[in-house]
Design a protein around this motif. Structure first.
Motif, PDB file in Angstrom:
ATOM      1  N   TYR A 291       0.884  -1.200  -0.066  1.00  9.20           N
ATOM      2  CA  TYR A 291      -0.063   0.101   0.028  1.00  9.20           C
ATOM      3  C   TYR A 291       0.840   1.328  -0.049  1.00  9.20           C
ATOM      4  O   TYR A 291       0.722   2.309  -0.538  1.00  9.20           O
ATOM      5  CB  TYR A 291      -0.864  -0.007   1.227  1.00  9.20           C
TER       6      TYR A 291
ATOM      7  N   ARG B  19      -5.257   1.016   4.002  1.00 15.50           N
ATOM      8  CA  ARG B  19      -5.518   1.969   3.023  1.00 15.50           C
ATOM      9  C   ARG B  19      -6.171   3.251   3.211  1.00 15.50           C
ATOM     10  O   ARG B  19      -6.867   3.544   4.317  1.00 15.50           O
ATOM     11  CB  ARG B  19      -6.714   1.120   1.852  1.00 15.50           C
TER      12      ARG B  19
ATOM     13  N   GLU C 125     -10.278   4.589   3.891  1.00 15.05           N
ATOM     14  CA  GLU C 125     -11.009   3.237   4.151  1.00 15.05           C
ATOM     15  C   GLU C 125     -12.336   3.178   4.905  1.00 15.05           C
ATOM     16  O   GLU C 125     -12.744   4.600   5.414  1.00 15.05           O
ATOM     17  CB  GLU C 125      -9.961   2.539   5.014  1.00 15.05           C
TER      18      GLU C 125
ATOM     19  N   LEU D 142     -11.631  -1.937   1.749  1.00 12.72           N
ATOM     20  CA  LEU D 142     -10.663  -1.880   0.511  1.00 12.72           C
ATOM     21  C   LEU D 142      -9.732  -2.997   0.953  1.00 12.72           C
ATOM     22  O   LEU D 142      -9.148  -3.755   0.003  1.00 12.72           O
ATOM     23  CB  LEU D 142      -9.986  -0.718   0.407  1.00 12.72           C
ATOM     24  N   ASP D 143      -9.083  -3.195   2.210  1.00 11.17           N
ATOM     25  CA  ASP D 143      -8.284  -3.783   2.467  1.00 11.17           C
ATOM     26  C   ASP D 143      -8.886  -5.295   2.479  1.00 11.17           C
ATOM     27  O   ASP D 143      -8.068  -6.314   1.951  1.00 11.17           O
ATOM     28  CB  ASP D 143      -7.741  -3.768   3.999  1.00 11.17           C
TER      29      ASP D 143
ATOM     30  N   GLY E  97     -10.656  -6.629   0.553  1.00  4.54           N
ATOM     31  CA  GLY E  97     -10.624  -6.936  -0.990  1.00  4.54           C
ATOM     32  C   GLY E  97      -9.149  -7.623  -1.388  1.00  4.54           C
ATOM     33  O   GLY E  97      -9.343  -8.692  -1.950  1.00  4.54           O
ATOM     34  N   THR E  98      -8.082  -7.076  -0.797  1.00  7.64           N
ATOM     35  CA  THR E  98      -6.921  -7.765  -0.713  1.00  7.64           C
ATOM     36  C   THR E  98      -6.944  -9.348  -0.347  1.00  7.64           C
ATOM     37  O   THR E  98      -6.374 -10.120  -0.846  1.00  7.64           O
ATOM     38  CB  THR E  98      -5.827  -6.903  -0.269  1.00  7.64           C
TER      39      THR E  98
ATOM     40  N   ARG F  10      -0.657  -4.690  -9.824  1.00  8.48           N
ATOM     41  CA  ARG F  10      -1.654  -3.677  -9.947  1.00  8.48           C
ATOM     42  C   ARG F  10      -1.321  -2.445 -10.090  1.00  8.48           C
ATOM     43  O   ARG F  10      -1.935  -1.645 -10.936  1.00  8.48           O
ATOM     44  CB  ARG F  10      -2.879  -3.772  -8.769  1.00  8.48           C
TER      45      ARG F  10
ATOM     46  N   ARG G 275     -18.014  -1.445  -1.971  1.00 13.11           N
ATOM     47  CA  ARG G 275     -16.640  -1.090  -2.110  1.00 13.11           C
ATOM     48  C   ARG G 275     -15.728  -2.211  -2.284  1.00 13.11           C
ATOM     49  O   ARG G 275     -14.531  -2.163  -2.893  1.00 13.11           O
ATOM     50  CB  ARG G 275     -16.209  -0.250  -0.746  1.00 13.11           C
TER      51      ARG G 275
ATOM     52  N   GLU H  31     -13.034  -3.570  -5.479  1.00 12.09           N
ATOM     53  CA  GLU H  31     -11.668  -4.091  -5.118  1.00 12.09           C
ATOM     54  C   GLU H  31     -11.221  -5.424  -5.866  1.00 12.09           C
ATOM     55  O   GLU H  31     -10.463  -5.694  -6.495  1.00 12.09           O
ATOM     56  CB  GLU H  31     -11.243  -4.358  -3.751  1.00 12.09           C
TER      57      GLU H  31
ATOM     58  N   GLU I 206     -10.795  -5.212  -9.475  1.00 15.29           N
ATOM     59  CA  GLU I 206      -9.321  -4.703  -9.657  1.00 15.29           C
ATOM     60  C   GLU I 206      -8.397  -5.997  -9.567  1.00 15.29           C
ATOM     61  O   GLU I 206      -7.597  -6.141 -10.508  1.00 15.29           O
ATOM     62  CB  GLU I 206      -9.076  -3.742  -8.828  1.00 15.29           C
ATOM     63  N   TRP I 207      -8.649  -6.804  -8.609  1.00 13.54           N
ATOM     64  CA  TRP I 207      -7.783  -7.855  -8.226  1.00 13.54           C
ATOM     65  C   TRP I 207      -8.081  -8.951  -9.420  1.00 13.54           C
ATOM     66  O   TRP I 207      -7.348  -9.975  -9.558  1.00 13.54           O
ATOM     67  CB  TRP I 207      -7.808  -8.396  -6.929  1.00 13.54           C
TER      68      TRP I 207
END
Lengths: 335, 335
Positions: free
Chosen positions: A58, A72, A75, A98-99, A101-102, A126, B78, B82, B85-86
């Motif tokens: 990040y 992020r 957030e 958002l985190d 999502g990772t 990305r 949200r 993400e 995106e991934w």
């Protein structure tokens, strides 16, 4: 030139950002690799979380929350509130949307058979990071902490829930004995022109990277000089709670004490050189006496300029260490 | 009294809400169980999604998005952005943030060894549903669709991405041959005083429940009358795209045709009775001729009152079917 950094987390991110800035300005052809600690990764809510990696990702992508110091920017925590309702997330560990999502992506890839190295590559693709991240190992390690009353808890519980305030007796890296360094980590170390030890937590970030069987040997065998950057300035940790970790292993929160903990490469330790803050100039002679080339410089990573300067100073120190002794050949190195 | 409903999804949710309303008003001691279709569950982004169950859960909890017709109210997306995106989520399948909390919890529990029945119980415990949901089976089933050009795709891709617009040749329930009914489903059917077939999709919701080996036999063996409620009114499906599914198996989108597809219990089929809309009053005689007690009533589930009335009418029809024949003894049943 190829620069390989060992570390993880926010301290490492700041240092690597400075190194990247330096490279952009003065050595546009240089390559930067980071061997990232994976030992504070953990499973929570059925998802694999990788704090040291994600802080790096990040920050290098410029999407980190600089005020808060983690996660992020921009957030929100809508999912986390749901996870708390379902009772699958400890209330003390917040996962931003958002985190998440990772974490969902990482977990999906891992479950589908990807290695941690694959996951790093996919996550790193990305954004244009200008830096290649490698996990120290593709094997799963979980760090547990034994606290003074004998309780054993996951490192994240000790670190986040208890803010490292419970005196710790020991750190145990479950699974590390069977772990092997990742191919990318080994290659980055073997081909490095300079190996840089980031100002990361010496006990739970740098330590576990080196404790992966074969990694310490790989660094020792590298022809590159190994330069460490102190994360302790003026007797205090720059950020985080590394002092609590150092105390647990009986190391003073002191730049020279950390250098001594890492040890001189000439004596079977890690370092050819050690860079401390101006605040610790008085300890330079003490570290030099260990057989470690030492410099005191302005070490605060405040912004792009100061961080690039720290990186430049570290590389200058590497050149000094290289000229003083033939790296990789302990007998030829100055003591 | 114990009422057991077979179905899944929004049509089922509306019917069950009406039944719950009826019970609250007139039979506060009655118990409602729902045997829920699991065949359109799927894995996406490494998470287990259960559309038919979650539609029921959210609607019965009153947290569903009524305007949109699916998902949670007050939803945001949200995390989904993400995941796109991934590259771990198909762009055509949106997972809301609140909804993702459910999927993450479910997946975490399943990965930790919970059964689907356990997951239903944990999810159902959050709100006072007044209804107990049981999966048709704890075993994993995935529905695939063979479309006319020979392509095979997951049901959700056909349903959501293609809006069921690609003519379908067949539906395949992968894993169903080895599936067994869940203990809760079997018990709910065996102990029912009335079994109600919800106005759900006959092909991909009700069909797969009955296709779990042992389930059709359990319903056939139940002493309770089996009353179906038509999801087709006036030659059109009330909601969704069940007509595309019916077409694929060669069944007309017509209330009587669906009854014929389900079949009379006396002839080895499912139904003792069938309830159609006033719009289909003309087909009552045709369905009765199959050996299925049939009533035409106002069938639109518009609000609490109308839905409760539909439930009351279905229970009245069950009593008529029960008095007309001794359920569970096909020979004694009127034809």
């Amino acid at each position: 030139m190829r620069y390989t950094v060992i570390g993880g987390g926010v301290g490492c991110a700041r240092f690597v950002s400075g190194l990247r800035e330096h490279v952009r300005r003065e050595e546009p052809d240089a390559r930067i690799d980071v061997v990232v600690n994976t030992a504070d990764d953990w499973w929570v809510s059925g998802l694999r979380i990788a704090p040291d990696h994600d802080s790096l990702l990040y920050a290098l992508a410029g999407v980190n929350d600089r005020e808060r110091g983690w996660g992020r920017s921009g957030e929100s925590e809508r999912v986390s509130a749901e996870l708390a309702e379902w009772g699958v997330a400890p209330g003390w560990f917040t996962l931003g949307d958002l985190d998440l999502g990772t974490h969902i992506a990482r977990t999906a890839w891992l479950r589908a058979g990807a290695t941690v190295s694959d996951v790093y590559a996919r996550l790193g693709a990305r954004w244009h990071l200008g830096v290649t991240l490698h996990p120290a190992t593709d094997d799963e390690i979980d760090t547990h902490v034994i606290v003074d009353d004998g309780r054993r808890m996951h490192f994240q519980e000790w670190w986040v829930r208890h803010r490292a305030a419970l005196p710790a007796r020991a750190f145990e890296q479950e699974g590390i004995d069977l772990a092997r360094p990742s191919a990318g980590a080994l290659e980055a170390v073997a081909r490095a022109d300079v190996v840089l030890v980031a100002p990361s937590n010496p006990v739970v970030s740098v330590g576990p990277v080196l404790a992966v069987p074969g990694m310490r040997e790989a660094v020792a065998a590298s022809p590159a000089p190994v330069v460490g950057v102190s994360g302790v300035i003026g007797g205090a940790v720059v950020r985080g709670m590394a002092d609590a970790c150092l105390a647990a292993i009986g190391v003073e929160t002191d730049a020279a004490a950390v250098a001594q903990h890492y040890g001189a490469r000439a004596s079977g330790g890690l370092l050819d050189a050690w860079m401390v803050g101006l605040e610790d100039a008085a300890s330079v002679a003490r570290v030099e006496a260990l057989g470690i080339a030492t410099a005191a410089v302005p070490l605060w990573l405040r912004d792009a300029d100061s961080s690039a300067r720290v990186a430049r100073d570290a590389l200058a120190l590497a050149r000094r260490a290289r000229s003083a002794g033939s790296a990789g050949d302990p007998d030829a190195r100055r003591v």
